[in-house]
Design a protein around this motif. Structure first.
Motif, PDB file in Angstrom:
ATOM      1  N   TYR A 564     -33.857  40.314 -35.724  1.00 26.95           N
ATOM      2  CA  TYR A 564     -35.280  39.962 -35.741  1.00 26.95           C
ATOM      3  C   TYR A 564     -36.044  40.760 -34.670  1.00 26.95           C
ATOM      4  O   TYR A 564     -37.252  40.912 -34.751  1.00 26.95           O
ATOM      5  CB  TYR A 564     -35.468  38.465 -35.479  1.00 26.95           C
ATOM      6  CG  TYR A 564     -34.904  37.591 -36.583  1.00 26.95           C
ATOM      7  CD1 TYR A 564     -35.493  37.557 -37.844  1.00 26.95           C
ATOM      8  CD2 TYR A 564     -33.769  36.812 -36.363  1.00 26.95           C
ATOM      9  CE1 TYR A 564     -34.971  36.769 -38.847  1.00 26.95           C
ATOM     10  CE2 TYR A 564     -33.242  36.021 -37.364  1.00 26.95           C
ATOM     11  CZ  TYR A 564     -33.842  35.995 -38.607  1.00 26.95           C
ATOM     12  OH  TYR A 564     -33.321  35.218 -39.612  1.00 26.95           O
ATOM     13  N   TYR A 565     -35.305  41.227 -33.676  1.00 22.87           N
ATOM     14  CA  TYR A 565     -35.856  42.037 -32.599  1.00 22.87           C
ATOM     15  C   TYR A 565     -35.019  43.304 -32.477  1.00 22.87           C
ATOM     16  O   TYR A 565     -33.941  43.427 -33.067  1.00 22.87           O
ATOM     17  CB  TYR A 565     -35.826  41.283 -31.264  1.00 22.87           C
ATOM     18  CG  TYR A 565     -36.558  39.968 -31.265  1.00 22.87           C
ATOM     19  CD1 TYR A 565     -37.921  39.903 -30.976  1.00 22.87           C
ATOM     20  CD2 TYR A 565     -35.895  38.769 -31.548  1.00 22.87           C
ATOM     21  CE1 TYR A 565     -38.603  38.697 -30.972  1.00 22.87           C
ATOM     22  CE2 TYR A 565     -36.575  37.555 -31.538  1.00 22.87           C
ATOM     23  CZ  TYR A 565     -37.928  37.530 -31.257  1.00 22.87           C
ATOM     24  OH  TYR A 565     -38.600  36.338 -31.258  1.00 22.87           O
ATOM     25  N   ARG A 566     -35.494  44.235 -31.660  1.00 25.75           N
ATOM     26  CA  ARG A 566     -34.695  45.402 -31.316  1.00 25.75           C
ATOM     27  C   ARG A 566     -34.169  45.210 -29.886  1.00 25.75           C
ATOM     28  O   ARG A 566     -34.854  44.617 -29.052  1.00 25.75           O
ATOM     29  CB  ARG A 566     -35.543  46.673 -31.414  1.00 25.75           C
ATOM     30  CG  ARG A 566     -34.744  47.955 -31.221  1.00 25.75           C
ATOM     31  CD  ARG A 566     -35.487  49.163 -31.741  1.00 25.75           C
ATOM     32  NE  ARG A 566     -35.618  49.164 -33.201  1.00 25.75           N
ATOM     33  CZ  ARG A 566     -34.652  49.498 -34.058  1.00 25.75           C
ATOM     34  NH1 ARG A 566     -33.453  49.870 -33.579  1.00 25.75           N
ATOM     35  NH2 ARG A 566     -34.849  49.484 -35.348  1.00 25.75           N
ATOM     36  N   TYR A 567     -32.954  45.702 -29.619  1.00 29.76           N
ATOM     37  CA  TYR A 567     -32.299  45.464 -28.326  1.00 29.76           C
ATOM     38  C   TYR A 567     -31.924  46.788 -27.663  1.00 29.76           C
ATOM     39  O   TYR A 567     -31.377  47.688 -28.313  1.00 29.76           O
ATOM     40  CB  TYR A 567     -31.055  44.588 -28.507  1.00 29.76           C
ATOM     41  CG  TYR A 567     -31.406  43.206 -28.995  1.00 29.76           C
ATOM     42  CD1 TYR A 567     -31.709  42.185 -28.104  1.00 29.76           C
ATOM     43  CD2 TYR A 567     -31.501  42.945 -30.364  1.00 29.76           C
ATOM     44  CE1 TYR A 567     -32.080  40.924 -28.559  1.00 29.76           C
ATOM     45  CE2 TYR A 567     -31.864  41.683 -30.820  1.00 29.76           C
ATOM     46  CZ  TYR A 567     -32.160  40.684 -29.920  1.00 29.76           C
ATOM     47  OH  TYR A 567     -32.539  39.433 -30.373  1.00 29.76           O
ATOM     48  N   ASP A 568     -32.209  46.878 -26.376  1.00 31.98           N
ATOM     49  CA  ASP A 568     -31.838  48.056 -25.604  1.00 31.98           C
ATOM     50  C   ASP A 568     -30.310  48.139 -25.546  1.00 31.98           C
ATOM     51  O   ASP A 568     -29.641  47.160 -25.200  1.00 31.98           O
ATOM     52  CB  ASP A 568     -32.415  47.955 -24.187  1.00 31.98           C
ATOM     53  CG  ASP A 568     -32.144  49.195 -23.367  1.00 31.98           C
ATOM     54  OD1 ASP A 568     -30.995  49.326 -22.867  1.00 31.98           O
ATOM     55  OD2 ASP A 568     -33.056  50.024 -23.222  1.00 31.98           O
ATOM     56  N   PRO A 569     -29.732  49.294 -25.876  1.00 33.12           N
ATOM     57  CA  PRO A 569     -28.258  49.396 -25.914  1.00 33.12           C
ATOM     58  C   PRO A 569     -27.592  49.197 -24.561  1.00 33.12           C
ATOM     59  O   PRO A 569     -26.423  48.804 -24.493  1.00 33.12           O
ATOM     60  CB  PRO A 569     -28.017  50.816 -26.454  1.00 33.12           C
ATOM     61  CG  PRO A 569     -29.297  51.555 -26.222  1.00 33.12           C
ATOM     62  CD  PRO A 569     -30.383  50.536 -26.296  1.00 33.12           C
ATOM     63  N   GLU A 570     -28.332  49.432 -23.477  1.00 27.14           N
ATOM     64  CA  GLU A 570     -27.750  49.284 -22.147  1.00 27.14           C
ATOM     65  C   GLU A 570     -27.962  47.881 -21.573  1.00 27.14           C
ATOM     66  O   GLU A 570     -27.035  47.239 -21.109  1.00 27.14           O
ATOM     67  CB  GLU A 570     -28.363  50.320 -21.194  1.00 27.14           C
ATOM     68  CG  GLU A 570     -28.099  51.771 -21.584  1.00 27.14           C
ATOM     69  CD  GLU A 570     -26.621  52.116 -21.561  1.00 27.14           C
ATOM     70  OE1 GLU A 570     -25.915  51.587 -20.677  1.00 27.14           O
ATOM     71  OE2 GLU A 570     -26.180  52.912 -22.406  1.00 27.14           O
ATOM     72  N   THR A 571     -29.198  47.414 -21.637  1.00 31.46           N
ATOM     73  CA  THR A 571     -29.553  46.154 -20.965  1.00 31.46           C
ATOM     74  C   THR A 571     -29.627  44.945 -21.895  1.00 31.46           C
ATOM     75  O   THR A 571     -29.729  43.821 -21.446  1.00 31.46           O
ATOM     76  CB  THR A 571     -30.919  46.299 -20.273  1.00 31.46           C
ATOM     77  OG1 THR A 571     -31.925  46.496 -21.289  1.00 31.46           O
ATOM     78  CG2 THR A 571     -30.931  47.478 -19.319  1.00 31.46           C
ATOM     79  N   ARG A 572     -29.596  45.204 -23.209  1.00 36.54           N
ATOM     80  CA  ARG A 572     -29.809  44.147 -24.210  1.00 36.54           C
ATOM     81  C   ARG A 572     -31.205  43.539 -24.134  1.00 36.54           C
ATOM     82  O   ARG A 572     -31.443  42.452 -24.658  1.00 36.54           O
ATOM     83  CB  ARG A 572     -28.760  43.029 -24.060  1.00 36.54           C
ATOM     84  CG  ARG A 572     -27.331  43.466 -24.386  1.00 36.54           C
ATOM     85  CD  ARG A 572     -26.969  43.065 -25.801  1.00 36.54           C
ATOM     86  NE  ARG A 572     -25.646  43.531 -26.173  1.00 36.54           N
ATOM     87  CZ  ARG A 572     -24.672  42.737 -26.595  1.00 36.54           C
ATOM     88  NH1 ARG A 572     -24.883  41.444 -26.661  1.00 36.54           N
ATOM     89  NH2 ARG A 572     -23.518  43.235 -26.959  1.00 36.54           N
ATOM     90  N   ALA A 573     -32.122  44.202 -23.428  1.00 34.22           N
ATOM     91  CA  ALA A 573     -33.500  43.708 -23.345  1.00 34.22           C
ATOM     92  C   ALA A 573     -34.100  43.673 -24.740  1.00 34.22           C
ATOM     93  O   ALA A 573     -33.911  44.598 -25.542  1.00 34.22           O
ATOM     94  CB  ALA A 573     -34.326  44.593 -22.425  1.00 34.22           C
TER      95      ALA A 573
END
Length: 699
Positions: A564-573
């Motif tokens: 449902y969201y996009r996630y930063d591959p490093e931080t999972r933000a």
């Protein structure tokens, strides 16, 4: 006598004896005040304050919660102790908590047995220490330590408390003899009459920035709660105001918190958790069986977490897997988890090694021949469960309890796979099992009363909050989760964005929004489960079409970097993704839905009412014993804010007629059958009754 006073040589000894936990009732406060007053004019040279029974004063008298205060108040008693012309030494054993520790802080010196613990847990009831705790503790231990102790509500073991300065000496048993010897040494040393109120808070810790850091910290750690912020204010007052002014500020803050909705909700949860462990219709002759060794089938995330839970409680575990590779992988994950705990300073390596040594692996069912309890934690498939329980029926000794960790499946059907259905029970742990406190104990039709008694007692022994449920799809928690999740999907297709839905619910206090939870769990899990269902079983396509479309695009949630969201591959933000809005709008067109602007209030109403209405169905069907059990499940297992008191408490606070009218309005607006009010809710609302009155009539 609740409080006695006697002369022992040169010392006056005040003894509190108010079992079971020496609570500070009005009569106890009155007795201590009288004894302190009398001691000022007798031949005693010093005074020892001690308790009979298993503990020092463990807090306020819960029978006085919510009632008008009665003199003398605890602050008045503490002032009398601190103002004594003779030194007063508190002798602590068991747990000196809340008002009990505030009583000890007003004494001039504190000694404790090595096994004792102290703390100020009021924050867990939505309040703050109201008898000087926020003013005296910073003067003894400094601002940072005081804030940590008071805002966490944690218990501090005596050796650590000595190191921090919360107590002055650790002594050996017998406690009274050691306390008297300590008092004698103080007299011989000419120790000063040390009144904590006269001490200065260490200047190095009085920087204003410290308090801003803690306010931000509390806003994250105890999001939405008022009391933690008030605690920071009070500790700041200990630095910035004279002692008497600080006490007045603390008392005003305490009174404000005590009368708040949050405190009422958290008091409700305090009692609800204790009540949940009581089985209403259990035969008085039912006996808990000894559980000396446990078998666990499945070394995955859940099985490993359950194994750690029992090892942490000192119970040996045999962990079973189908092959050595899977077993090694599971044992390695357990080792890694203990290593993380050690690296964070939460456990010593020695303790971790001892606990891990209690877990042994096996690939043979025959190794379970002597276990007292076996818990199946395998794939959620009835065919797989049948196979497992057939093997358990073959190898386990007579009287062994056979438990399933199933989240949804019919425990009666599982029990029917064995020749001993009376020994089969559901033990539904929540992931991560070594962290989450909730345990649903699922009572099948044939489950014996001894097995129920054992399961509830065992839940408490391993540090869980056990809640009894009858058999239905999803039991209490997951059954209520379905309509809640349905409303997230329908709100989304009808006009709301994932960000709006999750934002509304997290601002209400939920630990996470439903769509963020879906991304965390993995959208493919629900997708795979739906593939095995008929169209009728799946229900309204609008309630899953968006999730299915995302999975078919490869958007599985956090693990694939997008859901449902996009996630930063490093931080999972987490960040918003316009592509998701395109998917939502496409599905709305495909299903003939005209999207519209939705208010935050409508979103909140739909999600809350879905939980509450299903809760009333569960109560009416006898799946849960009592309304507060449902609250315990949702607060401890599903991230419902403790300061709201759970779905059923929320309904009671709103008023059942208002809840009923809200659900009827949703039914009329949507035309959906699932918004038909639960029969029990309709009955109580139209008759002007409450859940409390229903519970009283039922019991």
């Amino acid at each position: 006598m609740l409080v006695t006073y006697e002369l022992v040589g040169d010392f006056g000894v005040i003894t509190i004896n108010n079992p079971p936990v020496n609570a500070l009732s009005q009569k106890v406060r009155e007795g201590v005040m009288s004894a302190i007053t009398n001691a000022q004019t007798d031949n005693s040279k010093a005074i020892v304050l001690i308790c009979e029974g298993r503990t020092f004063v463990a807090g306020a008298d819960i029978k006085e919660f919510g009632k008008p205060p009665m003199a003398p108040s605890l602050p008045e008693v503490n002032e009398a102790i601190e103002s004594s012309a003779k030194p007063v030494i508190a002798a602590l054993h068991g747990t000196a908590l809340g008002g009990g520790f505030e009583l000890a802080l007003s004494c001039h010196y504190r000694c404790a047995l090595n096994t004792a613990a102290v703390g100020l847990p009021e924050v867990n009831l939505g309040i703050l220490p109201g008898a000087g705790g926020t003013q005296r503790l910073p003067r003894l231990v400094g601002v940072e330590t005081a804030l940590d102790v008071i805002t966490s509500g944690k218990r501090v073991a005596a050796p650590k408390a000595l190191e921090l300065g919360m107590i002055d000496r650790v002594v050996e048993e017998p406690l009274q003899d050691s306390a008297l010897a300590y008092a004698q040494s103080l007299l011989e040393e000419g120790a000063p009459l040390r009144r904590v109120r006269d001490l200065e808070v260490p200047a190095a810790e009085s920087d204003a920035d410290v308090f801003e850091v803690w306010r931000k910290n509390m806003a994250k750690r105890r999001r939405g709660q008022v009391a933690p912020q008030k605690i920071v204010d009070c500790v700041e007052a200990a630095v910035s105001k004279p002692f008497e002014d600080g006490l007045q500020f603390e008392r005003a803050s305490f009174v404000e918190c005590v009368g708040s909705d949050q405190a009422a909700a958290m008091r409700h949860m305090f009692f609800a958790e204790r009540k949940a462990a009581v089985v209403e219709d259990l035969n008085e002759n039912a006996k808990a069986k000894p559980i000396n060794r446990v078998g666990i089938i499945g070394a995955g995330t859940m099985g490993g977490g359950i194994a750690m839970t029992f090892a942490n409680a000192g119970i040996p575990v045999t962990l079973l897997e189908l092959n050595q590779e899977a077993l090694d992988r599971g044992l390695a994950m357990i080792s890694k988890n203990y290593g993380i705990t050690v690296s964070k300073g939460k456990m010593s390596q020695e303790v971790a090694d001892k606990r891990q040594a209690l877990i042994t692996g096996s690939t043979s069912y025959d190794s379970l021949a002597d276990v007292d309890l076996v818990i199946e934690a395998v794939f959620e498939s009835m065919d797989v469960k049948r196979q497992v329980f057939g093997e358990l029926d073959r190898v386990c000794k007579p009287g062994a309890i056979l438990a399933s960790n199933t989240s949804y499946l019919d425990v009666n059907e599982i029990a029917a796979c064995t020749s001993r259905p009376q020994d089969v029970v559901g033990l539904h742990f929540f992931s991560p099992a070594n962290v989450m406190r909730l345990l649903e104990v699922v009572r099948a039709d044939a489950t014996s009363e001894d097995v129920i008694a054992t399961s509830m007692a065992l839940g408490k022994k391993i540090g869980k909050v056990p809640v009894l449920a009858r058999v239905c799809y999803g039991f209490i928690g997951n059954r209520m989760l379905r309509p809640y999740a349905r409303e997230a999907q329908l709100s989304m297709i009808e006009g709301a964005s994932p960000e709006q839905i999750d934002g509304v619910l997290t601002r209400f206090g939920m630990a996470m929004g439903p769509l963020a939870v879906g991304d965390l769990a993995g959208l493919d899990i629900g997708y795979k489960a739906r593939q095995a269902l008929t169209p009728e079983q799946k229900g309204d396509p609008r309630s899953y079409c968006i999730a299915d479309a995302l999975v078919e695009m490869g958007r599985l949630g956090q693990k694939s970097g997008a859901g449902y969201y996009r996630y930063d591959p490093e931080t999972r933000a987490r960040s918003s993704d316009p592509e998701v809005l395109e998917v939502i709008e496409a599905q709305a067109r495909a299903h003939g839905v005209q999207r519209r602007t939705m208010t935050d209030q409508e979103i909140l109403d739909r999600h809350l009412m879905a939980l509450i209405n299903e809760g009333f169905h569960i109560l009416g069907e006898g799946i849960a014993q009592r309304p507060s059990d449902i609250d315990v499940v949702y607060v401890n297992g599903y991230g419902f804010p403790v300061f709201r008191g759970g779905p059923m408490f929320t309904a009671s606070q709103m008023g059942l007629r208002e809840v009923y009218d809200c659900i009827c309005a949703l039914r009329d607006k949507t035309g959906a059958d699932y918004w038909q009010p639960a029969p029990l809710l309709e009955e109580l609302a139209l008759e002007g009754k409450t859940l409390d009155s229903w519970s009283a009539d039922k019991g």
